[in-house]
Scaffold this motif. Structure first.
Motif, PDB file in Angstrom:
ATOM      1  N   GLY A 146       1.357  -1.509   0.099  1.00  0.00           N
ATOM      2  CA  GLY A 146       0.170  -0.107  -0.385  1.00  0.00           C
ATOM      3  C   GLY A 146       0.708   1.341  -0.160  1.00  0.00           C
ATOM      4  N   ARG A 147       1.443   1.475  -0.999  1.00  0.00           N
ATOM      5  CA  ARG A 147       2.871   2.387  -1.072  1.00  0.00           C
ATOM      6  C   ARG A 147       2.953   2.811  -1.621  1.00  0.00           C
ATOM      7  NH1 ARG A 147       1.837   2.785   4.241  1.00  0.00           N
ATOM      8  NH2 ARG A 147       3.199   2.101   5.778  1.00  0.00           N
ATOM      9  N   VAL A 148       2.038   3.304  -2.827  1.00  0.00           N
ATOM     10  CA  VAL A 148       2.733   2.673  -3.792  1.00  0.00           C
ATOM     11  C   VAL A 148       1.552   4.301  -4.181  1.00  0.00           C
ATOM     12  CG1 VAL A 148       2.637   2.198  -6.487  1.00  0.00           C
ATOM     13  CG2 VAL A 148       2.735   0.516  -4.489  1.00  0.00           C
ATOM     14  N   ARG A 149       2.211   5.571  -5.192  1.00  0.00           N
ATOM     15  CA  ARG A 149       1.476   6.529  -5.214  1.00  0.00           C
ATOM     16  C   ARG A 149       1.626   6.362  -7.436  1.00  0.00           C
ATOM     17  NH1 ARG A 149       1.457  11.482  -1.813  1.00  0.00           N
ATOM     18  NH2 ARG A 149       0.281  10.438  -0.063  1.00  0.00           N
ATOM     19  N   VAL A 150       0.715   6.980  -7.935  1.00  0.00           N
ATOM     20  CA  VAL A 150       0.579   7.490  -9.337  1.00  0.00           C
ATOM     21  C   VAL A 150       1.312   8.913  -9.816  1.00  0.00           C
ATOM     22  CG1 VAL A 150      -0.028   8.085 -11.700  1.00  0.00           C
ATOM     23  CG2 VAL A 150      -0.427   6.031 -10.110  1.00  0.00           C
ATOM     24  N   LEU A 151       2.358   9.469 -10.266  1.00  0.00           N
ATOM     25  CA  LEU A 151       3.339  10.931 -11.000  1.00  0.00           C
ATOM     26  C   LEU A 151       1.872  11.718 -11.130  1.00  0.00           C
ATOM     27  CD1 LEU A 151       5.695  12.469 -10.378  1.00  0.00           C
ATOM     28  CD2 LEU A 151       6.097  12.128 -12.564  1.00  0.00           C
ATOM     29  N   ASP A 152       1.817  12.613 -10.675  1.00  0.00           N
ATOM     30  CA  ASP A 152       0.779  13.691 -11.696  1.00  0.00           C
ATOM     31  C   ASP A 152       1.516  14.101 -12.625  1.00  0.00           C
ATOM     32  OD1 ASP A 152      -2.170  14.246 -11.287  1.00  0.00           O
ATOM     33  OD2 ASP A 152      -1.983  16.047  -9.623  1.00  0.00           O
ATOM     34  N   GLY A 153       0.736  14.524 -13.586  1.00  0.00           N
ATOM     35  CA  GLY A 153       0.985  14.684 -14.930  1.00  0.00           C
ATOM     36  C   GLY A 153       2.088  13.620 -16.283  1.00  0.00           C
ATOM     37  N   GLY A 154       2.836  12.987 -15.413  1.00  0.00           N
ATOM     38  CA  GLY A 154       3.201  11.662 -15.751  1.00  0.00           C
ATOM     39  C   GLY A 154       4.760  12.327 -16.718  1.00  0.00           C
ATOM     40  N   PHE A 155       5.401  12.039 -17.013  1.00  0.00           N
ATOM     41  CA  PHE A 155       6.596  12.175 -17.477  1.00  0.00           C
ATOM     42  C   PHE A 155       6.438  13.515 -18.600  1.00  0.00           C
ATOM     43  CE2 PHE A 155      10.859  11.094 -18.132  1.00  0.00           C
ATOM     44  CZ  PHE A 155      11.073  11.999 -19.769  1.00  0.00           C
ATOM     45  N   THR A 156       5.930  13.834 -19.117  1.00  0.00           N
ATOM     46  CA  THR A 156       5.731  15.547 -19.481  1.00  0.00           C
ATOM     47  C   THR A 156       5.352  15.790 -18.829  1.00  0.00           C
ATOM     48  OG1 THR A 156       3.572  14.105 -21.295  1.00  0.00           O
ATOM     49  CG2 THR A 156       3.810  16.643 -21.782  1.00  0.00           C
ATOM     50  N   ALA A 157       4.564  15.980 -17.531  1.00  0.00           N
ATOM     51  CA  ALA A 157       4.821  16.620 -16.337  1.00  0.00           C
ATOM     52  C   ALA A 157       6.321  16.922 -16.109  1.00  0.00           C
ATOM     53  CB  ALA A 157       4.518  17.061 -15.703  1.00  0.00           C
ATOM     54  N   TRP A 158       6.894  16.180 -15.564  1.00  0.00           N
ATOM     55  CA  TRP A 158       8.322  16.048 -15.902  1.00  0.00           C
ATOM     56  C   TRP A 158       9.085  16.592 -15.893  1.00  0.00           C
ATOM     57  CZ3 TRP A 158      10.537  14.939 -10.962  1.00  0.00           C
ATOM     58  CH2 TRP A 158      11.722  14.446 -10.566  1.00  0.00           C
ATOM     59  N   VAL A 159       8.766  16.282 -17.496  1.00  0.00           N
ATOM     60  CA  VAL A 159      10.269  17.846 -17.741  1.00  0.00           C
ATOM     61  C   VAL A 159       9.448  18.495 -18.126  1.00  0.00           C
ATOM     62  CG1 VAL A 159      10.362  18.169 -20.887  1.00  0.00           C
ATOM     63  CG2 VAL A 159      10.647  15.092 -19.336  1.00  0.00           C
ATOM     64  N   ALA A 160       8.723  19.281 -18.707  1.00  0.00           N
ATOM     65  CA  ALA A 160       7.618  20.323 -18.167  1.00  0.00           C
ATOM     66  C   ALA A 160       8.477  21.290 -17.300  1.00  0.00           C
ATOM     67  CB  ALA A 160       6.574  20.559 -18.732  1.00  0.00           C
ATOM     68  N   ALA A 161       8.818  20.814 -16.666  1.00  0.00           N
ATOM     69  CA  ALA A 161       9.205  21.085 -15.036  1.00  0.00           C
ATOM     70  C   ALA A 161      10.773  21.554 -15.294  1.00  0.00           C
ATOM     71  CB  ALA A 161       8.679  21.142 -13.559  1.00  0.00           C
ATOM     72  N   LYS A 162      11.038  21.032 -16.617  1.00  0.00           N
ATOM     73  CA  LYS A 162      12.915  21.569 -16.309  1.00  0.00           C
ATOM     74  C   LYS A 162      13.105  20.825 -15.177  1.00  0.00           C
ATOM     75  CE  LYS A 162      12.765  25.272 -18.854  1.00  0.00           C
ATOM     76  NZ  LYS A 162      11.369  25.143 -19.747  1.00  0.00           N
ATOM     77  N   SER A 163      13.017  19.328 -14.451  1.00  0.00           N
ATOM     78  CA  SER A 163      13.355  18.136 -13.824  1.00  0.00           C
ATOM     79  C   SER A 163      14.569  17.269 -14.673  1.00  0.00           C
ATOM     80  CB  SER A 163      12.171  17.304 -12.894  1.00  0.00           C
ATOM     81  OG  SER A 163      11.210  18.017 -12.671  1.00  0.00           O
ATOM     82  N   PRO A 164      15.767  16.751 -14.089  1.00  0.00           N
ATOM     83  CA  PRO A 164      16.485  15.502 -14.469  1.00  0.00           C
ATOM     84  C   PRO A 164      15.931  14.873 -14.809  1.00  0.00           C
ATOM     85  CG  PRO A 164      17.012  15.707 -11.736  1.00  0.00           C
ATOM     86  CD  PRO A 164      15.929  17.547 -12.369  1.00  0.00           C
ATOM     87  N   VAL A 165      16.420  14.429 -16.358  1.00  0.00           N
ATOM     88  CA  VAL A 165      16.464  13.517 -16.960  1.00  0.00           C
ATOM     89  C   VAL A 165      17.590  12.663 -17.531  1.00  0.00           C
ATOM     90  CG1 VAL A 165      14.535  14.076 -17.724  1.00  0.00           C
ATOM     91  CG2 VAL A 165      17.065  14.137 -19.462  1.00  0.00           C
ATOM     92  N   GLU A 166      17.302  11.613 -17.617  1.00  0.00           N
ATOM     93  CA  GLU A 166      18.682  10.281 -17.767  1.00  0.00           C
ATOM     94  C   GLU A 166      18.455   9.927 -19.219  1.00  0.00           C
ATOM     95  OE1 GLU A 166      18.952   7.370 -15.511  1.00  0.00           O
ATOM     96  OE2 GLU A 166      19.960   8.154 -13.657  1.00  0.00           O
ATOM     97  N   GLY A 167      18.760   9.636 -19.876  1.00  0.00           N
ATOM     98  CA  GLY A 167      18.865   8.529 -21.400  1.00  0.00           C
ATOM     99  C   GLY A 167      20.151   8.475 -22.816  1.00  0.00           C
ATOM    100  N   ILE A 168      19.706   7.512 -23.159  1.00  0.00           N
ATOM    101  CA  ILE A 168      20.708   7.831 -23.955  1.00  0.00           C
ATOM    102  C   ILE A 168      21.374   8.888 -24.705  1.00  0.00           C
ATOM    103  CG2 ILE A 168      20.192   5.372 -24.607  1.00  0.00           C
ATOM    104  CD1 ILE A 168      19.048   6.148 -27.365  1.00  0.00           C
ATOM    105  N   ASP A 169      22.293   9.187 -25.577  1.00  0.00           N
ATOM    106  CA  ASP A 169      22.800  10.031 -25.532  1.00  0.00           C
ATOM    107  C   ASP A 169      22.020  10.580 -27.279  1.00  0.00           C
ATOM    108  OD1 ASP A 169      26.186  11.371 -26.545  1.00  0.00           O
ATOM    109  OD2 ASP A 169      24.482  12.087 -27.035  1.00  0.00           O
ATOM    110  N   ARG A 170      21.738  11.225 -27.130  1.00  0.00           N
ATOM    111  CA  ARG A 170      20.769  11.126 -28.812  1.00  0.00           C
ATOM    112  C   ARG A 170      21.500  12.036 -29.576  1.00  0.00           C
ATOM    113  NH1 ARG A 170      14.668  12.981 -27.685  1.00  0.00           N
ATOM    114  NH2 ARG A 170      15.193  13.781 -25.978  1.00  0.00           N
ATOM    115  N   SER A 171      22.872  12.295 -29.138  1.00  0.00           N
ATOM    116  CA  SER A 171      23.549  13.384 -30.345  1.00  0.00           C
ATOM    117  C   SER A 171      24.380  12.302 -31.539  1.00  0.00           C
ATOM    118  CB  SER A 171      24.800  14.333 -29.223  1.00  0.00           C
ATOM    119  OG  SER A 171      25.069  13.600 -29.119  1.00  0.00           O
ATOM    120  N   GLY A 172      24.580  11.447 -31.629  1.00  0.00           N
ATOM    121  CA  GLY A 172      24.995  10.183 -32.429  1.00  0.00           C
ATOM    122  C   GLY A 172      23.924  10.380 -33.782  1.00  0.00           C
TER     123      GLY A 172
END
Lengths: 172, 146
Positions: A146-172
């Motif tokens: 019973g300790r599970v929550r859902v992020l409001d707004g999802g990944f879209t909101a996370w990015v919109a808030a300019k929060s840090p992300v990780e991911g593959i380098d897309r520069s190449g």
């Protein structure tokens, strides 16, 4: 018989019994010598009471806003419910990929790669998607904490808030 | 030939056997199910919770040793055993009185957890008073018959 002799003999009998009792206590090694009564069952996931959802069978999970997650980034386990491709592309730092498509199989094979002593936040792409809710409910049912929550707004909101992300380098 | 001395001897020994058997029968299931007895002790809400296991281990053993001392027949140990069991019984009486006064509804635990749940109340208290009287009789000397 003098009082002193009676007192001494009484002490001997009493002490003999007490010693036997102490030995009998020690012999049962699996019983702690001084044990408080069992307290309430320790909660399975996390320690933050405000996270508790109550009945795990409720068809909804509480939400957590992006700001709160940003503050608690280190203390929670983050689950990415999107596809593996989306996860690889870019995800919240420290998140674990558990795509909604695969979650049933993972739960069935009981190989959930999640620690059970921390709070869990699931997210999907954006508000209105139900992947995170689906994955979150599956995890909740599997772990039963019973300790599970859902992020409001999802990944879209996370990015919109300019929060840090990780991911593959897309520069190449 | 039955005379006063023999009757008295018989009464004293009858009391000794009754007391010893009562305490032995009370002690053995409590030794067997120590944890259950510890639970019953906690229900009395008199002793600090952390002491419940120590008490649950020690009291039945004292009951057993006291019962053995009374059956030993040697005046010295019979008296000592009687004092020990007498003190225990007085303590039990005080405990029961306190439970009655506080209106706590609980299972006696006197004969162990497995025994039929026996609500603690006045009958329990009077029973222990009778036991105390029996202990007093059991403690009488039998070497010199008066």
């Amino acid at each position: 018989m003098t009082w002193f002799a009676l007192a001494r003999d009484t002490l001997i009998v009493g002490t003999a019994g007490a010693l036997l009792g102490v030995v009998s206590l020690a012999v049962r090694l699996d019983v702690p010598w001084l044990a408080p009564p069992p307290g309430p069952e320790p909660t399975a996931c996390g320690v933050d009471e405000s996270y508790a959802t109550g009945a795990p069978s409720a068809p909804e999970l509480p939400r957590i806003p992006v700001d709160d997650l940003g503050r608690r980034l280190d203390g929670v386990v983050i689950v990415d419910a999107r596809s593996a491709a989306a996860f690889a592309d870019s995800h919240i730092p420290g998140a674990i990929s558990l795509p909604a498509d695969d979650i049933d199989a993972i739960v069935a094979s009981q190989s959930l790669p999640l620690p059970i002593d921390r709070d869990i936040v699931a997210y999907c792409d954006r508000e209105g998607d139900i992947d995170a809710l689906y994955v979150g409910l599956a995890i909740d049912a599997a772990l039963g904490c019973g300790r599970v929550r859902v992020l409001d707004g999802g990944f879209t909101a996370w990015v919109a808030a300019k929060s840090p992300v990780e991911g593959i380098d897309r520069s190449g | 030939m039955v005379d006063r001395a023999h009757v008295r001897l018989a009464i004293v020994w009858a009391a000794r056997i009754v007391v010893a058997v009562t305490f032995a029968v009370a002690a053995i299931p409590k030794i067997d199910d120590m944890l259950g007895f510890a639970e019953d002790i906690r229900a009395y809400q008199v002793f600090p919770v952390w002491s419940s296991h120590a008490i649950a281990a020690i009291v039945p053993m004292i009951e057993l040793v006291g019962a053995a001392a009374i059956l030993s027949g040697k005046d010295r140990w019979v008296r000592a055993g009687s004092v020990v069991l007498g003190v225990l019984t007085v303590a039990f009486i005080a405990l029961i009185a306190s439970v009655i006064a506080r209106g706590i509804d609980l299972d006696c635990g006197c004969f162990g957890k497995q025994a039929e749940a026996e609500a603690v109340g006045w009958p329990t208290l009077w029973r222990d008073v009778a036991l105390l009287a029996a202990i007093g009789v059991a403690a009488q000397r039998t070497r010199k018959l008066w």
